[in-house]
Scaffold this motif. Sequence first.
Motif, PDB file in Angstrom:
ATOM      1  N   VAL A   1       0.837  -1.193   0.000  1.00 35.69           N
ATOM      2  CA  VAL A   1       0.000   0.000   0.000  1.00 35.69           C
ATOM      3  C   VAL A   1       0.873   1.244   0.000  1.00 35.69           C
ATOM      4  CG1 VAL A   1      -1.856  -1.168   1.256  1.00 35.69           C
ATOM      5  CG2 VAL A   1      -0.146   0.148   2.513  1.00 35.69           C
ATOM      6  N   ILE A   2       0.223   2.378  -0.238  1.00 35.06           N
ATOM      7  CA  ILE A   2       0.867   3.677  -0.067  1.00 35.06           C
ATOM      8  C   ILE A   2      -0.084   4.561   0.729  1.00 35.06           C
ATOM      9  CG2 ILE A   2       2.279   3.564  -2.148  1.00 35.06           C
ATOM     10  CD1 ILE A   2       0.265   5.358  -3.539  1.00 35.06           C
ATOM     11  N   THR A   3       0.485   5.513   1.442  1.00 33.20           N
ATOM     12  CA  THR A   3      -0.340   6.462   2.181  1.00 33.20           C
ATOM     13  C   THR A   3      -0.477   7.725   1.350  1.00 33.20           C
ATOM     14  OG1 THR A   3       1.498   7.524   3.322  1.00 33.20           O
ATOM     15  CG2 THR A   3       0.548   5.555   4.362  1.00 33.20           C
ATOM     16  N   GLU A   4      -1.165   8.685   1.909  1.00 35.47           N
ATOM     17  CA  GLU A   4      -1.333   9.967   1.230  1.00 35.47           C
ATOM     18  C   GLU A   4      -0.146  10.887   1.488  1.00 35.47           C
ATOM     19  OE1 GLU A   4      -6.027  10.724   1.170  1.00 35.47           O
ATOM     20  OE2 GLU A   4      -5.136  10.663   3.169  1.00 35.47           O
ATOM     21  N   GLY A   5       0.959  10.333   1.919  1.00 35.21           N
ATOM     22  CA  GLY A   5       2.167  11.122   2.147  1.00 35.21           C
ATOM     23  C   GLY A   5       2.610  11.128   3.591  1.00 35.21           C
ATOM     24  N   MET A   6       1.772  10.625   4.497  1.00 36.48           N
ATOM     25  CA  MET A   6       2.146  10.631   5.913  1.00 36.48           C
ATOM     26  C   MET A   6       2.826   9.324   6.292  1.00 36.48           C
ATOM     27  SD  MET A   6      -1.820  10.139   6.685  1.00 36.48           S
ATOM     28  CE  MET A   6      -2.054  11.396   5.547  1.00 36.48           C
ATOM     29  N   MET A   7       3.549   9.363   7.396  1.00 36.60           N
ATOM     30  CA  MET A   7       4.225   8.170   7.912  1.00 36.60           C
ATOM     31  C   MET A   7       3.275   7.441   8.860  1.00 36.60           C
ATOM     32  SD  MET A   7       7.746   8.398   7.309  1.00 36.60           S
ATOM     33  CE  MET A   7       8.966   9.637   7.093  1.00 36.60           C
ATOM     34  N   VAL A   8       3.293   6.122   8.786  1.00 38.95           N
ATOM     35  CA  VAL A   8       2.464   5.295   9.654  1.00 38.95           C
ATOM     36  C   VAL A   8       3.378   4.249  10.271  1.00 38.95           C
ATOM     37  CG1 VAL A   8       0.505   3.695   9.741  1.00 38.95           C
ATOM     38  CG2 VAL A   8       0.425   5.680   8.227  1.00 38.95           C
ATOM     39  N   GLU A   9       3.277   4.118  11.591  1.00 35.14           N
ATOM     40  CA  GLU A   9       4.121   3.162  12.319  1.00 35.14           C
ATOM     41  C   GLU A   9       3.537   1.753  12.197  1.00 35.14           C
ATOM     42  OE1 GLU A   9       7.064   3.887  13.634  1.00 35.14           O
ATOM     43  OE2 GLU A   9       6.753   5.894  12.850  1.00 35.14           O
ATOM     44  N   PRO A  10       4.400   0.722  12.331  1.00 37.05           N
ATOM     45  CA  PRO A  10       3.901  -0.661  12.302  1.00 37.05           C
ATOM     46  C   PRO A  10       2.903  -0.894  13.431  1.00 37.05           C
ATOM     47  CG  PRO A  10       6.295  -0.621  12.167  1.00 37.05           C
ATOM     48  CD  PRO A  10       5.857   0.775  12.452  1.00 37.05           C
ATOM     49  N   GLY A  11       1.856  -1.650  13.156  1.00 35.53           N
ATOM     50  CA  GLY A  11       0.841  -1.962  14.139  1.00 35.53           C
ATOM     51  C   GLY A  11      -0.312  -0.978  14.151  1.00 35.53           C
ATOM     52  N   GLN A  12      -0.185   0.160  13.500  1.00 32.54           N
ATOM     53  CA  GLN A  12      -1.249   1.156  13.495  1.00 32.54           C
ATOM     54  C   GLN A  12      -2.343   0.740  12.514  1.00 32.54           C
ATOM     55  OE1 GLN A  12       0.182   5.118  12.933  1.00 32.54           O
ATOM     56  NE2 GLN A  12      -1.843   6.051  13.130  1.00 32.54           N
ATOM     57  N   TRP A  13      -3.580   1.066  12.864  1.00 36.28           N
ATOM     58  CA  TRP A  13      -4.722   0.738  12.019  1.00 36.28           C
ATOM     59  C   TRP A  13      -4.835   1.744  10.871  1.00 36.28           C
ATOM     60  CZ3 TRP A  13      -7.625  -3.580  12.355  1.00 36.28           C
ATOM     61  CH2 TRP A  13      -7.479  -4.347  13.502  1.00 36.28           C
ATOM     62  N   VAL A  14      -5.220   1.236   9.700  1.00 36.53           N
ATOM     63  CA  VAL A  14      -5.407   2.074   8.517  1.00 36.53           C
ATOM     64  C   VAL A  14      -6.704   1.665   7.827  1.00 36.53           C
ATOM     65  CG1 VAL A  14      -2.949   2.527   8.116  1.00 36.53           C
ATOM     66  CG2 VAL A  14      -4.021   0.543   7.062  1.00 36.53           C
ATOM     67  N   ARG A  15      -7.216   2.559   7.026  1.00 37.00           N
ATOM     68  CA  ARG A  15      -8.411   2.278   6.220  1.00 37.00           C
ATOM     69  C   ARG A  15      -8.053   2.505   4.748  1.00 37.00           C
ATOM     70  NH1 ARG A  15     -13.754   1.957   7.239  1.00 37.00           N
ATOM     71  NH2 ARG A  15     -13.524   2.829   9.327  1.00 37.00           N
ATOM     72  N   CYS A  16      -8.466   1.586   3.912  1.00 37.59           N
ATOM     73  CA  CYS A  16      -8.269   1.743   2.467  1.00 37.59           C
ATOM     74  C   CYS A  16      -9.263   2.786   1.982  1.00 37.59           C
ATOM     75  CB  CYS A  16      -8.482   0.414   1.750  1.00 37.59           C
ATOM     76  SG  CYS A  16      -8.403   0.550  -0.032  1.00 37.59           S
ATOM     77  N   ILE A  17      -8.745   3.879   1.445  1.00 32.27           N
ATOM     78  CA  ILE A  17      -9.635   4.944   0.981  1.00 32.27           C
ATOM     79  C   ILE A  17      -9.802   4.954  -0.531  1.00 32.27           C
ATOM     80  CG2 ILE A  17      -9.243   6.435   2.961  1.00 32.27           C
ATOM     81  CD1 ILE A  17      -7.300   8.022   1.133  1.00 32.27           C
ATOM     82  N   ASP A  18      -8.851   4.331  -1.255  1.00 32.90           N
ATOM     83  CA  ASP A  18      -8.951   4.357  -2.717  1.00 32.90           C
ATOM     84  C   ASP A  18      -8.043   3.295  -3.312  1.00 32.90           C
ATOM     85  OD1 ASP A  18      -9.839   5.175  -5.178  1.00 32.90           O
ATOM     86  OD2 ASP A  18      -8.675   7.032  -5.237  1.00 32.90           O
ATOM     87  N   VAL A  19      -8.369   2.885  -4.515  1.00 33.34           N
ATOM     88  CA  VAL A  19      -7.517   1.986  -5.301  1.00 33.34           C
ATOM     89  C   VAL A  19      -7.397   2.628  -6.672  1.00 33.34           C
ATOM     90  CG1 VAL A  19      -7.224  -0.309  -6.276  1.00 33.34           C
ATOM     91  CG2 VAL A  19      -8.297  -0.048  -4.035  1.00 33.34           C
ATOM     92  N   GLN A  20      -6.174   3.003  -7.047  1.00 31.29           N
ATOM     93  CA  GLN A  20      -5.942   3.663  -8.326  1.00 31.29           C
ATOM     94  C   GLN A  20      -4.835   2.946  -9.066  1.00 31.29           C
ATOM     95  OE1 GLN A  20      -4.936   7.697  -7.419  1.00 31.29           O
ATOM     96  NE2 GLN A  20      -7.011   8.247  -6.847  1.00 31.29           N
ATOM     97  N   ALA A  21      -5.156   2.432 -10.233  1.00 31.50           N
ATOM     98  CA  ALA A  21      -4.181   1.775 -11.114  1.00 31.50           C
ATOM     99  C   ALA A  21      -3.396   0.697 -10.382  1.00 31.50           C
ATOM    100  CB  ALA A  21      -3.244   2.797 -11.738  1.00 31.50           C
ATOM    101  N   GLY A  22      -4.095  -0.083  -9.581  1.00 37.57           N
ATOM    102  CA  GLY A  22      -3.452  -1.183  -8.880  1.00 37.57           C
ATOM    103  C   GLY A  22      -2.716  -0.767  -7.617  1.00 37.57           C
ATOM    104  N   LYS A  23      -2.826   0.475  -7.206  1.00 39.94           N
ATOM    105  CA  LYS A  23      -2.179   0.948  -5.984  1.00 39.94           C
ATOM    106  C   LYS A  23      -3.252   1.177  -4.932  1.00 39.94           C
ATOM    107  CE  LYS A  23       1.615   3.147  -8.172  1.00 39.94           C
ATOM    108  NZ  LYS A  23       2.374   3.199  -8.980  1.00 39.94           N
ATOM    109  N   VAL A  24      -3.062   0.545  -3.769  1.00 40.74           N
ATOM    110  CA  VAL A  24      -3.999   0.693  -2.672  1.00 40.74           C
ATOM    111  C   VAL A  24      -3.547   1.886  -1.833  1.00 40.74           C
ATOM    112  CG1 VAL A  24      -4.982  -0.419  -0.637  1.00 40.74           C
ATOM    113  CG2 VAL A  24      -4.465  -1.772  -2.673  1.00 40.74           C
ATOM    114  N   ILE A  25      -4.430   2.842  -1.644  1.00 39.31           N
ATOM    115  CA  ILE A  25      -4.105   4.052  -0.892  1.00 39.31           C
ATOM    116  C   ILE A  25      -4.829   3.967   0.451  1.00 39.31           C
ATOM    117  CG2 ILE A  25      -4.215   6.559  -0.858  1.00 39.31           C
ATOM    118  CD1 ILE A  25      -4.301   6.364  -3.964  1.00 39.31           C
ATOM    119  N   VAL A  26      -4.061   4.153   1.536  1.00 40.73           N
ATOM    120  CA  VAL A  26      -4.614   4.025   2.882  1.00 40.73           C
ATOM    121  C   VAL A  26      -4.420   5.323   3.654  1.00 40.73           C
ATOM    122  CG1 VAL A  26      -4.285   1.531   2.972  1.00 40.73           C
ATOM    123  CG2 VAL A  26      -2.476   3.038   3.799  1.00 40.73           C
TER     124      VAL A  26
END
Length: 176
Positions: free
Chosen positions: A135-160
């Motif tokens: 996955v990729i985020t919207e530019g922010m850093m996310v630590e391991p173990g943190q919960w995320v939500r999939c907000i979009d899928v664009q051209a095979g890239k999952v954005i959380v």
Amino acid sequence: MEPSNLALAYVLIVAGFLLLAAELFIPSGGILFVLAVAAIAGGVAMTFYYDVSVGTITLIGIFVALPTLGSLLLHYWPKTRWGKRFFLTAPEEDETLASTPINQELEQLRGRLGRALSALRPSGVVDFDGRRVDVITEGMMVEPGQWVRCIDVQAGKVIVRPVDKPNLGDLETAEF
């Protein structure tokens, strides 16, 4: 001017139109185009030399016939064997990237919750119900173990996007 010269003028004009059509199929570096314009101009000049009214009617006819012929050629040429080599065609609906099976599976992740398995800086791996997904985020850093939500899928890239820890008890009792 004799009537036979008028016929020669019209033969030159027709030859010019044929040379313009041939320019589409034969790569000549513009030589055929120059010859076509010269033939048409010479034919029109000869009709004016024969009679001014005949020359005017011929010139008006060329101004009508040239765009008509051009639009007809550009309409039918892509359907020919040679034209198919020159023009790109849009892919069929089932040939697009979004319709591939892997991307359709990724589309099912939209709106789902997952937990970051690695640091997302801004890309990494997230666990969605036991399935590891890059996955990729919207530019922010996310630590391991943190919960995320999939907000979009664009051209095979999952954005959380990071979210607060969900109350799993609320999810089990939720009515759908």
